[in-house]
Every structure is written in structure tokens, then in C-alpha cells.
Design an enzyme around this catalytic site. Structure first.
Site, PDB file in Angstrom:
ATOM      1  N   ARG A  84      -8.662  -0.579   4.449  1.00 51.65           N
ATOM      2  CA  ARG A  84      -7.791   0.438   3.863  1.00 51.65           C
ATOM      3  C   ARG A  84      -6.432  -0.149   3.520  1.00 51.65           C
ATOM      4  NH1 ARG A  84      -6.399   4.818   7.390  1.00 51.65           N
ATOM      5  NH2 ARG A  84      -5.149   5.197   5.541  1.00 51.65           N
TER       6      ARG A  84
ATOM      7  N   ILE B 299       7.921   7.304  16.647  1.00 48.58           N
ATOM      8  CA  ILE B 299       7.558   8.001  15.403  1.00 48.58           C
ATOM      9  C   ILE B 299       6.281   8.823  15.564  1.00 48.58           C
ATOM     10  CG2 ILE B 299       7.028   7.728  12.938  1.00 48.58           C
ATOM     11  CD1 ILE B 299       9.865   6.805  13.571  1.00 48.58           C
TER      12      ILE B 299
ATOM     13  N   LYS C 105       0.858  -1.209   0.000  1.00 46.58           N
ATOM     14  CA  LYS C 105       0.000   0.000   0.000  1.00 46.58           C
ATOM     15  C   LYS C 105       0.885   1.248   0.000  1.00 46.58           C
ATOM     16  CE  LYS C 105      -1.696   1.580   4.042  1.00 46.58           C
ATOM     17  NZ  LYS C 105      -1.400   2.983   4.363  1.00 46.58           N
ATOM     18  N   ASN C 106       1.905   1.257   0.861  1.00 43.74           N
ATOM     19  CA  ASN C 106       2.709   2.480   1.035  1.00 43.74           C
ATOM     20  C   ASN C 106       3.730   2.699  -0.060  1.00 43.74           C
ATOM     21  OD1 ASN C 106       1.180   2.954   3.218  1.00 43.74           O
ATOM     22  ND2 ASN C 106       2.726   2.402   4.742  1.00 43.74           N
TER      23      ASN C 106
ATOM     24  N   CYS D  19      -4.870  12.592  12.128  1.00 48.43           N
ATOM     25  CA  CYS D  19      -5.620  11.337  12.090  1.00 48.43           C
ATOM     26  C   CYS D  19      -5.489  10.721  13.483  1.00 48.43           C
ATOM     27  CB  CYS D  19      -5.083  10.410  11.011  1.00 48.43           C
ATOM     28  SG  CYS D  19      -3.551   9.626  11.462  1.00 48.43           S
TER      29      CYS D  19
ATOM     30  N   ARG E 141      -5.132  10.704   3.651  1.00 48.76           N
ATOM     31  CA  ARG E 141      -4.161  11.767   3.834  1.00 48.76           C
ATOM     32  C   ARG E 141      -2.955  11.642   2.890  1.00 48.76           C
ATOM     33  NH1 ARG E 141      -2.475  13.434   7.806  1.00 48.76           N
ATOM     34  NH2 ARG E 141      -0.334  13.468   7.295  1.00 48.76           N
TER      35      ARG E 141
ATOM     36  N   ASP F  25       4.811   0.754  11.826  1.00 55.18           N
ATOM     37  CA  ASP F  25       3.619   0.065  11.294  1.00 55.18           C
ATOM     38  C   ASP F  25       3.520  -1.385  11.746  1.00 55.18           C
ATOM     39  OD1 ASP F  25       3.588   1.785   8.075  1.00 55.18           O
ATOM     40  OD2 ASP F  25       3.044   2.402  10.094  1.00 55.18           O
TER      41      ASP F  25
ATOM     42  N   ARG G  39       0.234  14.619  12.504  1.00 56.12           N
ATOM     43  CA  ARG G  39       0.702  14.355  11.127  1.00 56.12           C
ATOM     44  C   ARG G  39       0.871  15.654  10.326  1.00 56.12           C
ATOM     45  NH1 ARG G  39      -1.092   8.942   9.641  1.00 56.12           N
ATOM     46  NH2 ARG G  39       0.447   9.026   7.975  1.00 56.12           N
ATOM     47  N   PRO G  40       1.668  16.609  10.800  1.00 53.32           N
ATOM     48  CA  PRO G  40       1.872  17.855  10.046  1.00 53.32           C
ATOM     49  C   PRO G  40       2.545  17.575   8.703  1.00 53.32           C
ATOM     50  CG  PRO G  40       3.465  17.689  11.826  1.00 53.32           C
ATOM     51  CD  PRO G  40       2.517  16.542  12.006  1.00 53.32           C
ATOM     52  N   VAL G  41       2.512  18.584   7.821  1.00 52.82           N
ATOM     53  CA  VAL G  41       3.158  18.438   6.505  1.00 52.82           C
ATOM     54  C   VAL G  41       4.169  19.565   6.278  1.00 52.82           C
ATOM     55  CG1 VAL G  41       1.338  17.078   5.402  1.00 52.82           C
ATOM     56  CG2 VAL G  41       1.187  19.598   5.417  1.00 52.82           C
ATOM     57  N   ASP G  42       4.682  20.125   7.378  1.00 52.21           N
ATOM     58  CA  ASP G  42       5.638  21.240   7.254  1.00 52.21           C
ATOM     59  C   ASP G  42       6.883  20.842   6.476  1.00 52.21           C
ATOM     60  OD1 ASP G  42       5.878  19.602   9.648  1.00 52.21           O
ATOM     61  OD2 ASP G  42       7.639  20.795  10.103  1.00 52.21           O
ATOM     62  N   LEU G  43       7.329  19.597   6.617  1.00 58.39           N
ATOM     63  CA  LEU G  43       8.558  19.171   5.914  1.00 58.39           C
ATOM     64  C   LEU G  43       8.315  19.080   4.408  1.00 58.39           C
ATOM     65  CD1 LEU G  43       9.688  16.420   8.442  1.00 58.39           C
ATOM     66  CD2 LEU G  43      10.635  18.719   8.218  1.00 58.39           C
TER      67      LEU G  43
HETATM   68  C1  EPZ Z   1       4.230   6.993   5.993  1.00 61.54           C
HETATM   69  O1  EPZ Z   1       3.464   8.025   6.559  1.00 61.54           O
HETATM   70  C2  EPZ Z   1       3.325   5.776   5.943  1.00 61.54           C
HETATM   71  N1  EPZ Z   1       2.175   6.057   5.083  1.00 61.54           N
HETATM   72  C3  EPZ Z   1       2.846   5.433   7.357  1.00 61.54           C
HETATM   73  O2  EPZ Z   1       2.057   4.254   7.272  1.00 61.54           O
HETATM   74  C4  EPZ Z   1       4.080   5.137   8.209  1.00 61.54           C
HETATM   75  O3  EPZ Z   1       3.675   4.863   9.527  1.00 61.54           O
HETATM   76  C5  EPZ Z   1       5.017   6.356   8.192  1.00 61.54           C
HETATM   77  O4  EPZ Z   1       5.364   6.689   6.824  1.00 61.54           O
HETATM   78  C6  EPZ Z   1       6.303   6.106   8.959  1.00 61.54           C
HETATM   79  O5  EPZ Z   1       6.967   5.019   8.397  1.00 61.54           O
HETATM   80  C7  EPZ Z   1       2.345   5.999   3.732  1.00 61.54           C
HETATM   81  O6  EPZ Z   1       3.430   5.728   3.240  1.00 61.54           O
HETATM   82  C8  EPZ Z   1       1.130   6.275   2.906  1.00 61.54           C
HETATM   83  P1  EPZ Z   1       6.332  10.384   7.984  1.00 61.54           P
HETATM   84  P2  EPZ Z   1       4.034   9.548   6.529  1.00 61.54           P
HETATM   85  O7  EPZ Z   1       6.235  11.627   7.198  1.00 61.54           O
HETATM   86  O8  EPZ Z   1       4.807   9.765   5.293  1.00 61.54           O
HETATM   87  C9  EPZ Z   1       6.363  13.716  11.340  1.00 61.54           C
HETATM   88  C10 EPZ Z   1       0.210   2.871   7.695  1.00 61.54           C
HETATM   89  O9  EPZ Z   1      -0.266   2.374   8.723  1.00 61.54           O
HETATM   90  N2  EPZ Z   1       6.243  14.666  10.221  1.00 61.54           N
HETATM   91  O10 EPZ Z   1       7.518   9.490   7.792  1.00 61.54           O
HETATM   92  O11 EPZ Z   1       2.906  10.448   6.839  1.00 61.54           O
HETATM   93  C11 EPZ Z   1       5.126  12.843  11.493  1.00 61.54           C
HETATM   94  O12 EPZ Z   1       4.148  13.504  12.279  1.00 61.54           O
HETATM   95  C12 EPZ Z   1       0.679   4.314   7.691  1.00 61.54           C
HETATM   96  O13 EPZ Z   1       0.364   2.261   6.608  1.00 61.54           O
HETATM   97  C13 EPZ Z   1       6.399  16.022  10.476  1.00 61.54           C
HETATM   98  O14 EPZ Z   1       6.621  16.436  11.607  1.00 61.54           O
HETATM   99  O15 EPZ Z   1       5.026   9.509   7.778  1.00 61.54           O
HETATM  100  C14 EPZ Z   1       5.683  11.629  12.188  1.00 61.54           C
HETATM  101  O16 EPZ Z   1       5.798  11.897  13.569  1.00 61.54           O
HETATM  102  C15 EPZ Z   1       0.484   4.979   9.046  1.00 61.54           C
HETATM  103  N3  EPZ Z   1       6.291  16.899   9.452  1.00 61.54           N
HETATM  104  C16 EPZ Z   1       7.086  11.498  11.592  1.00 61.54           C
HETATM  105  O17 EPZ Z   1       7.407  12.781  11.030  1.00 61.54           O
HETATM  106  C17 EPZ Z   1       6.059  16.482   8.158  1.00 61.54           C
HETATM  107  O18 EPZ Z   1       5.996  17.326   7.241  1.00 61.54           O
HETATM  108  C18 EPZ Z   1       7.185  10.469  10.470  1.00 61.54           C
HETATM  109  O19 EPZ Z   1       6.171  10.762   9.533  1.00 61.54           O
HETATM  110  C19 EPZ Z   1       5.925  15.092   7.912  1.00 61.54           C
HETATM  111  C20 EPZ Z   1       6.032  14.209   8.957  1.00 61.54           C
END
Ligand code: EPZ
Length: 424
Positions: free
Chosen positions: A400, A330, A22-23, A118, A94, A308, A123-127
Site C-alpha cells: 500500500r 497521534i 503516497k500521502n 482501521c 480510507r 508514520d 480515525r473519526p472524520v468529525d473535523l
Molecule cells: C494522515 O492521516 C496520513 N494519511 C497518515 O498516514 C498519518 O499518520 C496522519 O495523517 C498523521 O500524520 C494520509 O495522508 C493519507 P489526521 P489522517 O487527520 O489525515 C484524529 C500512513 O501510514 N482525527 O492528521 O487520517 C485522528 O483520529 C498513514 O501513511 C479526529 O479526531 O490523520 C488522529 O488521532 C497512517 N477527527 C489525529 O486526529 C478527524 O476528523 C490525526 O489524524 C480527523 C482526525
């Protein structure tokens, strides 16, 4: 809404076919926006999230044809007719945020709803936003939307991620592939799903070095061509079934699973009394002793133990001998399975981001509630070994991320069935 009833006590023995990840599928699909030629994907899992993302892509003008029997998906980004991903679609899934980078790179304009938080965290998107700004995108946040513009196209740059982020790495990689000049991403995510996306971009004509390391160099191209690609096998699904087999005491072969993507499990599982072996095409799970031992696990970005699989590992610890400490580094709220496991008799104490699990001899079946995708499956795993029947409610979460979960488990001896929820 449906529910799943599991009757515990059966060993799992036999072969389970692992689906495409999925990911990996979700970012791969967004790459269709980068080219005016069609992309053909094989082994695309038949999941709600895939169908939701297809809706978002079609809203942008991408033509989508998915065959749930052959698992083949053809996406044609030949004519992007809109650059807006609306809230009502993004809030459902998302990962739709991953259309932002490709849209601003291909069209010079994007308006994508902020995905919002969620169950497992804000789950911010600032990065994502900071990374695209480094490539020259002008970004403003208005009324819950991210507005990104690059009227003269994006320009390659150095992008340092202050925190490892899978999604931000993917968004910036896709945007950089169409930027003018070279981009160097540092502190980039290293997950196999990132490598899979990079390999697709290379097949589309991108020039990328360092995939799988924390430094990825991308030499942008004026355009990217269509191609064909098979989605990498789902290591989280494989890890989930490996834990299921470990808990029930059976001997299971995971077909399509790649042992190289499960290295983080080998040592903790061996300490617990389970042997994982195999190669790039299959993984064999074998229980080595009568009772599992408690082990400590801390989640980390790849190649560390994945968040995960945290809930599933906790489920296994609830019936192991001794205690295990599970630490989640995480996400800030990923222990929602704890109270549900406790309803089944598990002995778990949570202190901040750590949970101490003291093994009990037996869990007891009970009605429990699914809350998020991976927490839901941890309850199914607990039901496989509990005395009596366990009913997991609100299993739309499972749809999902797990393709034919009931069929795959029943196929190796589990006793479970999916039923309609009675009207309240
Ligand atoms: C991906 O989510 C996966 N989803 C998640 O799987 C997985 O848990 C996660 O990576 C970590 O491996 C998909 O690939 C669709 P991150 P993502 O950005 O990209 C923080 C599942 O169950 N962060 O690596 O959203 C964030 O809040 C799902 O299949 C910021 O602060 O994860 C988290 O604490 C759940 N700012 C950490 O970084 C940002 O701009 C890692 O998040 C982005 C993230």
C-alpha cells in the site's frame, strides 16, 4: 498472499531513489474533481493505495491514465457522472474521504461512505464534517454514509480545527478553493504534503497564503484550471531508509529526499550516533559510532517527529545501547509492532501511549506478522539486523505504501526475497 524473507547482517551502502509521497499523491489526485480540465502528475508512486483511489475517481466519472513506468498520471475531471463514493471502495482505502470536499464544492452534492476505523485507531472524520459545514455544506449521516449538499455553492468562512488533522485540512482547503469569498483555516496542519496540495491548487488558479503555517487563507475562485505537477518526494519513505541504514551501519544516499522535510530526525539520530546531512535534492546517512545509543522520541504533528516513523524508530531502539522511550500522541493503537518485535527478542515495555525500549545486543530472526503499513516495515528493518532469517507474513500492507521495497533494499546490499505464501 505473499511474504518477505530477510537474511540479517548485511550493511546497506549506496544510493536509494526516493519515490513520490503516497500521502501527497492521494490528496493531489482528489483535486482533479475540482476542475473540468485535466491534471497531469509526475512521480506518482506505483502503490496499491494509488490504484484504489483511481478506482474511486473513475467511479465518479474521472478519466484516469497511469503509466507505472514513467510514473505519470493524467486525471480528467471533465465530466463527473456520479457523486457517490461507495462503501466497498472507501473501506479499502480510507483516504477516499478526501473526495468529499472537492465533490460538494464542484457538484453541490456528495454521498461518501464513512471510512470506518482501521488497525491504528478509530480515525473519526468529525473535523472534516465540521469544517465543510462551516463553508455552508448541509451534512447528514445516514446508513453509514455522509451526505453533503450545497445547492447554491459553498461560501468562504473561518474554520478553526479543534485538533490538528492532515486530512481535514486537505478536505477543507480543496472545498474552500471553489467557495465564494475568503476562508481562513486556523490550527491547520503544516505537513509538506499540505504545502504540496496548496501549491497544486495555486497552479490551478487558487489564491492561497500561509501554506506550511497553522493559518491558511484561501480566496475562492469560480473555477480552477488544469495544470501539471510533480509529487513531492516521500519523507516517510526517506526516513524509513535512513533508519535502515543507521541500523545496519552503512552509508546511504537518499536521492530526491529533501533534508528540510526531515529536520525532526536530525537531532534524535545524531544523539543515537547517526549523521543526517544533505540538501533539497538528497540526504546522506552516515553511522558515526560502533553501537547506536538509545534516544527518546515523541510523535507530534509536523514539524514534530511523525507518527508514520514511530514504528521504524522503535525498531532501531531495539538494538541500541541503553534505553529509549517512544511516545505515540497521534493515534490510540499504534504499537502493534511491539509483540512482533518481541518475538525477535526485543525488550519493550508498553505503558499506555509510551513504550520503553531496552536495547539488546542482537535480535533473532523469526516468523512475524505485518499488521499495518508502518508496523510492517519496522519488522523488515528488524530483520535486516537480526541473526538468521526473518519471515514477514501478510505483506500486502507494505504494497500500500512502499514502492519496490525489496528492490530498493536489495539494491544497496540487503539480502531479502519476496515469496508466495504456502497454502495453509
Ligand atoms: C494522515 O492521516 C496520513 N494519511 C497518515 O498516514 C498519518 O499518520 C496522519 O495523517 C498523521 O500524520 C494520509 O495522508 C493519507 P489526521 P489522517 O487527520 O489525515 C484524529 C500512513 O501510514 N482525527 O492528521 O487520517 C485522528 O483520529 C498513514 O501513511 C479526529 O479526531 O490523520 C488522529 O488521532 C497512517 N477527527 C489525529 O486526529 C478527524 O476528523 C490525526 O489524524 C480527523 C482526525
Amino acid at each position: 498472499m505473499d511474504k518477505i524473507r530477510i537474511y540479517g547482517g548485511n550493511e546497506l551502502n549506496g544510493t536509494i531513489e526516493i519515490s513520490g509521497a503516497k500521502n501527497a499523491a492521494l490528496p493531489l489526485m482528489c483535486a482533479a474533481i475540482l476542475s473540468d480540465q485535466p491534471l497531469t502528475f509526475n512521480r506518482v508512486p506505483d502503490l496499491k493505495d494509488v490504484l484504489s483511489l483511481n478506482e474511486v475517481l473513475e467511479q465518479l466519472g474521472v478519466k484516469a491514465q497511469y503509466n507505472s513506468t514513467t510514473k505519470k498520471l493524467i486525471l480528467d475531471g471533465g465530466s463527473i457522472t456520479s457523486t457517490e463514493a461507495p462503501y466497498e471502495l472507501v473501506r479499502k482505502m480510507r483516504a477516499s474521504i478526501l473526495v468529499l470536499g472537492p465533490l460538494v464544492a464542484r457538484m453541490g452534492d456528495a454521498k461518501v461512505s464513512l471510512p470506518g476505523g482501521c488497525a491504528i485507531g478509530t480515525r473519526p472524520v468529525d473535523l472534516h464534517i465540521e469544517g465543510l459545514k462551516r463553508l455552508g455544506a448541509e451534512i447528514e449521516l445516514t446508513e453509514g454514509y455522509i451526505r453533503a449538499r450545497a445547492p447554491n455553492g459553498l461560501v468562504g468562512a473561518s474554520v478553526h480545527f479543534t485538533k490538528v488533522s492532515v486530512g481535514a485540512t486537505e478536505n477543507v482547503m480543496m472545498a474552500a478553493a471553489l467557495a465564494k469569498g475568503t476562508s481562513v483555516l486556523t490550527n491547520a496542519a503544516r505537513e509538506p504534503e499540505i504545502v504540496d496540495l496548496g501549491e497544486l491548487l495555486i497552479k490551478m488558479g487558487a489564491e492561497i497564503e500561509g501554506l506550511g503555517t497553522d493559518k491558511i487563507t484561501i480566496h475562492g475562485k469560480p473555477f480552477l484550471r488544469g495544470t501539471e505537477h510533480t509529487v513531492v518526494a516521500d519523507r516517510i519513505e526517506a526516513g524509513t531508509f535512513a533508519i535502515a541504514a543507521a541500523m545496519t551501519g552503512g552509508n546511504v544516499i537518499l536521492k530526491n529526499a529533501d533534508i528540510r522535510h526531515l529536520q525532526y530526525m536530525i537531532e534524535p539520530m545524531l544523539k543515537a550516533g547517526v549523521e543526517l546531512s544533505g540538501d533539497e535534492h538528497h540526504v546522506n546517512v552516515k553511522r558515526l559510532r560502533a553501537r547506536l545509543h538509545g534516544v527518546d522520541v515523541m510523535t507530534e504533528p509536523y514539524p514534530g517527529f511523525p507518527t508514520d516513523l514511530q514504528a521504524q524508530m522503535m525498531s532501531m531502539m531495539t538494538v541500541a545501547e541503553g534505553a529509549g522511550m517512544i511516545t505515540e500522541t497521534i493515534f490510540e493503537n499504534r504499537f502493534m509492532h511491539v509483540p512482533e518485535l518481541a518475538r525477535m527478542g526485543a525488550d519493550i515495555t508498553v505503558h499506555g501511549s509510551s513504550a520503553l525500549v531496552r536495547g539488546v545486543a542482537k535480535l533473532k530472526g523469526a516468523p512475524v506478522m505485518a499488521t499495518d503499513l508502518r508496523a510492517s516495515v519496522s519488522l523488515i528493518l528488524a530483520g535486516l539486523v537480526a541473526d538468521g532469517a526473518t519471515t514477514v507474513h501478510r505483506i500486502y500492507h507494505l504494497d500500500r505504501g512502499y514502492e519496490d521495497l525489496v528492490g530498493k533494499l536489495a539494491g544497496v546490499g540487503a539480502k531479502l526475497e519476496r515469496m508466495k505464501e504456502e497454502a495453509a
